[in-house]
Design a protein around this motif. Structure first.
Motif, PDB file in Angstrom:
ATOM      1  N   PHE A  27       0.828  -1.197   0.000  1.00  0.00           N
ATOM      2  CA  PHE A  27       0.000   0.000   0.000  1.00  0.00           C
ATOM      3  C   PHE A  27       0.866   1.252   0.000  1.00  0.00           C
ATOM      4  O   PHE A  27       0.593   2.204  -0.738  1.00  0.00           O
ATOM      5  N   GLY A  28       1.915   1.250   0.802  1.00  0.00           N
ATOM      6  CA  GLY A  28       2.825   2.395   0.850  1.00  0.00           C
ATOM      7  C   GLY A  28       3.519   2.633  -0.476  1.00  0.00           C
ATOM      8  O   GLY A  28       3.627   3.770  -0.944  1.00  0.00           O
ATOM      9  N   LEU A  29       3.978   1.561  -1.111  1.00  0.00           N
ATOM     10  CA  LEU A  29       4.624   1.685  -2.418  1.00  0.00           C
ATOM     11  C   LEU A  29       3.645   2.236  -3.447  1.00  0.00           C
ATOM     12  O   LEU A  29       4.000   3.110  -4.250  1.00  0.00           O
ATOM     13  N   GLY A  30       2.429   1.768  -3.437  1.00  0.00           N
ATOM     14  CA  GLY A  30       1.428   2.262  -4.373  1.00  0.00           C
ATOM     15  C   GLY A  30       1.134   3.734  -4.178  1.00  0.00           C
ATOM     16  O   GLY A  30       0.990   4.488  -5.143  1.00  0.00           O
ATOM     17  N   CYS A  31       1.053   4.170  -2.928  1.00  0.00           N
ATOM     18  CA  CYS A  31       0.805   5.587  -2.663  1.00  0.00           C
ATOM     19  C   CYS A  31       1.994   6.449  -3.054  1.00  0.00           C
ATOM     20  O   CYS A  31       1.822   7.560  -3.553  1.00  0.00           O
ATOM     21  N   VAL A  32       3.208   5.947  -2.863  1.00  0.00           N
ATOM     22  CA  VAL A  32       4.405   6.684  -3.290  1.00  0.00           C
ATOM     23  C   VAL A  32       4.432   6.820  -4.810  1.00  0.00           C
ATOM     24  O   VAL A  32       4.687   7.904  -5.349  1.00  0.00           O
ATOM     25  N   ILE A  33       4.132   5.731  -5.523  1.00  0.00           N
ATOM     26  CA  ILE A  33       4.100   5.789  -6.987  1.00  0.00           C
ATOM     27  C   ILE A  33       3.000   6.731  -7.455  1.00  0.00           C
ATOM     28  O   ILE A  33       3.202   7.524  -8.380  1.00  0.00           O
ATOM     29  N   SER A  34       1.853   6.691  -6.817  1.00  0.00           N
ATOM     30  CA  SER A  34       0.757   7.583  -7.165  1.00  0.00           C
ATOM     31  C   SER A  34       1.153   9.038  -6.984  1.00  0.00           C
ATOM     32  O   SER A  34       0.887   9.886  -7.841  1.00  0.00           O
ATOM     33  N   SER A  35       1.790   9.342  -5.879  1.00  0.00           N
ATOM     34  CA  SER A  35       2.212  10.730  -5.655  1.00  0.00           C
ATOM     35  C   SER A  35       3.308  11.142  -6.624  1.00  0.00           C
ATOM     36  O   SER A  35       3.344  12.297  -7.057  1.00  0.00           O
ATOM     37  N   MET A  36       4.181  10.227  -7.004  1.00  0.00           N
ATOM     38  CA  MET A  36       5.213  10.551  -7.997  1.00  0.00           C
ATOM     39  C   MET A  36       4.577  10.853  -9.355  1.00  0.00           C
ATOM     40  O   MET A  36       5.033  11.765 -10.055  1.00  0.00           O
ATOM     41  N   ILE A  37       3.547  10.117  -9.720  1.00  0.00           N
ATOM     42  CA  ILE A  37       2.836  10.396 -10.974  1.00  0.00           C
ATOM     43  C   ILE A  37       2.236  11.793 -10.914  1.00  0.00           C
ATOM     44  O   ILE A  37       2.358  12.576 -11.857  1.00  0.00           O
ATOM     45  N   GLN A  38       1.620  12.128  -9.797  1.00  0.00           N
ATOM     46  CA  GLN A  38       0.970  13.423  -9.669  1.00  0.00           C
ATOM     47  C   GLN A  38       1.964  14.574  -9.673  1.00  0.00           C
ATOM     48  O   GLN A  38       1.662  15.654 -10.175  1.00  0.00           O
ATOM     49  N   VAL A  39       3.161  14.359  -9.148  1.00  0.00           N
ATOM     50  CA  VAL A  39       4.133  15.437  -9.049  1.00  0.00           C
ATOM     51  C   VAL A  39       5.006  15.555 -10.302  1.00  0.00           C
ATOM     52  O   VAL A  39       5.228  16.652 -10.809  1.00  0.00           O
ATOM     53  N   ARG A  78      -3.202   4.564  -7.944  1.00  0.00           N
ATOM     54  CA  ARG A  78      -2.355   4.876  -9.105  1.00  0.00           C
ATOM     55  C   ARG A  78      -3.191   5.083 -10.356  1.00  0.00           C
ATOM     56  O   ARG A  78      -2.918   5.979 -11.157  1.00  0.00           O
ATOM     57  N   THR A  79      -4.211   4.265 -10.544  1.00  0.00           N
ATOM     58  CA  THR A  79      -5.085   4.407 -11.716  1.00  0.00           C
ATOM     59  C   THR A  79      -5.808   5.745 -11.681  1.00  0.00           C
ATOM     60  O   THR A  79      -5.923   6.426 -12.699  1.00  0.00           O
ATOM     61  N   ARG A  80      -6.265   6.132 -10.524  1.00  0.00           N
ATOM     62  CA  ARG A  80      -6.916   7.433 -10.382  1.00  0.00           C
ATOM     63  C   ARG A  80      -5.947   8.562 -10.713  1.00  0.00           C
ATOM     64  O   ARG A  80      -6.310   9.538 -11.368  1.00  0.00           O
ATOM     65  N   ALA A  81      -4.699   8.433 -10.275  1.00  0.00           N
ATOM     66  CA  ALA A  81      -3.695   9.457 -10.581  1.00  0.00           C
ATOM     67  C   ALA A  81      -3.442   9.529 -12.084  1.00  0.00           C
ATOM     68  O   ALA A  81      -3.313  10.620 -12.648  1.00  0.00           O
ATOM     69  N   LEU A  82      -3.366   8.376 -12.744  1.00  0.00           N
ATOM     70  CA  LEU A  82      -3.168   8.362 -14.199  1.00  0.00           C
ATOM     71  C   LEU A  82      -4.337   9.036 -14.907  1.00  0.00           C
ATOM     72  O   LEU A  82      -4.148   9.870 -15.798  1.00  0.00           O
ATOM     73  N   PHE A  83      -5.543   8.687 -14.511  1.00  0.00           N
ATOM     74  CA  PHE A  83      -6.730   9.240 -15.153  1.00  0.00           C
ATOM     75  C   PHE A  83      -6.837  10.746 -14.894  1.00  0.00           C
ATOM     76  O   PHE A  83      -7.198  11.518 -15.788  1.00  0.00           O
ATOM     77  N   ALA A  84      -6.517  11.166 -13.683  1.00  0.00           N
ATOM     78  CA  ALA A  84      -6.566  12.594 -13.348  1.00  0.00           C
ATOM     79  C   ALA A  84      -5.539  13.390 -14.144  1.00  0.00           C
ATOM     80  O   ALA A  84      -5.757  14.563 -14.438  1.00  0.00           O
ATOM     81  N   LYS A  85      -4.427  12.760 -14.490  1.00  0.00           N
ATOM     82  CA  LYS A  85      -3.396  13.438 -15.267  1.00  0.00           C
ATOM     83  C   LYS A  85      -3.668  13.422 -16.761  1.00  0.00           C
ATOM     84  O   LYS A  85      -2.907  13.976 -17.531  1.00  0.00           O
ATOM     85  N   GLY A  86      -4.726  12.760 -17.203  1.00  0.00           N
ATOM     86  CA  GLY A  86      -5.084  12.822 -18.609  1.00  0.00           C
ATOM     87  C   GLY A  86      -4.998  11.517 -19.380  1.00  0.00           C
ATOM     88  O   GLY A  86      -5.187  11.511 -20.592  1.00  0.00           O
ATOM     89  N   ALA A  87      -4.727  10.416 -18.712  1.00  0.00           N
ATOM     90  CA  ALA A  87      -4.718   9.130 -19.409  1.00  0.00           C
ATOM     91  C   ALA A  87      -6.148   8.781 -19.817  1.00  0.00           C
ATOM     92  O   ALA A  87      -7.102   9.124 -19.125  1.00  0.00           O
ATOM     93  N   GLY A  88      -6.279   8.108 -20.948  1.00  0.00           N
ATOM     94  CA  GLY A  88      -7.596   7.670 -21.386  1.00  0.00           C
ATOM     95  C   GLY A  88      -8.147   6.585 -20.478  1.00  0.00           C
ATOM     96  O   GLY A  88      -7.407   5.926 -19.742  1.00  0.00           O
ATOM     97  N   ILE A  89      -9.446   6.375 -20.547  1.00  0.00           N
ATOM     98  CA  ILE A  89     -10.079   5.394 -19.668  1.00  0.00           C
ATOM     99  C   ILE A  89      -9.618   3.971 -19.981  1.00  0.00           C
ATOM    100  O   ILE A  89      -9.382   3.178 -19.077  1.00  0.00           O
ATOM    101  N   VAL A  90      -9.444   3.656 -21.252  1.00  0.00           N
ATOM    102  CA  VAL A  90      -9.033   2.295 -21.614  1.00  0.00           C
ATOM    103  C   VAL A  90      -7.600   2.001 -21.162  1.00  0.00           C
ATOM    104  O   VAL A  90      -7.352   0.966 -20.518  1.00  0.00           O
ATOM    105  N   PRO A  91      -6.600   2.880 -21.437  1.00  0.00           N
ATOM    106  CA  PRO A  91      -5.262   2.608 -20.907  1.00  0.00           C
ATOM    107  C   PRO A  91      -5.212   2.584 -19.382  1.00  0.00           C
ATOM    108  O   PRO A  91      -4.480   1.790 -18.789  1.00  0.00           O
ATOM    109  N   ALA A  92      -6.001   3.453 -18.732  1.00  0.00           N
ATOM    110  CA  ALA A  92      -6.018   3.466 -17.268  1.00  0.00           C
ATOM    111  C   ALA A  92      -6.587   2.156 -16.720  1.00  0.00           C
ATOM    112  O   ALA A  92      -6.066   1.599 -15.747  1.00  0.00           O
ATOM    113  N   LEU A  93      -7.649   1.652 -17.338  1.00  0.00           N
ATOM    114  CA  LEU A  93      -8.206   0.375 -16.896  1.00  0.00           C
ATOM    115  C   LEU A  93      -7.273  -0.795 -17.208  1.00  0.00           C
ATOM    116  O   LEU A  93      -7.212  -1.754 -16.436  1.00  0.00           O
TER     117      LEU A  93
END
Length: 102
Positions: A27-39, A78-93
């Motif tokens: 869970f911690g690794l996933g949150c770190v990767i998610s925050s790195m995507i956002q930043v 992480r998927t939410r971070a990708l989608f929020a940054k502009g990834a399409g729904i199909v690649p995010a899924l």
């Protein structure tokens, strides 16, 4: 009787700590990767690389999901971070499914 209680308690505590450790690092690794995507990833870059449902963007989502697999809660973050940054729904899924299956 006291000895049996202490042994049972020790076994339960060891199992609980093992489960917490297993879940926490994933869970911690996933949150770190998610925050790195956002930043570190700009919206422009995300839209350019994974913005549409083409084979390249779905392949990238699948590959990075497989590589960064951990627990399903972290994969959802992480998927939410990708989608929020502009990834399409199909690649995010594709990312979400690959990260939870592997």
């Amino acid at each position: 009787m006291i000895q049996a209680f202490i042994e049972g308690w020790h076994s339960a505590a060891t199992t609980t700590l093992g489960l917490l450790w297993t879940a926490f690092w994933a869970f911690g690794l996933g949150c770190v990767i998610s925050s790195m995507i956002q930043v570190f990833v700009t919206r422009h870059t995300m839209r350019e690389k994974m913005g549409e449902a083409g084979p390249r963007s779905v392949g990238m989502g699948t590959f990075f999901g497989f590589v960064s697999s951990s627990c399903s809660f972290a994969a959802l973050a992480r998927t939410r971070a990708l989608f929020a940054k502009g990834a399409g729904i199909v690649p995010a899924l594709a990312f979400l499914l690959a990260s939870t299956i592997s």
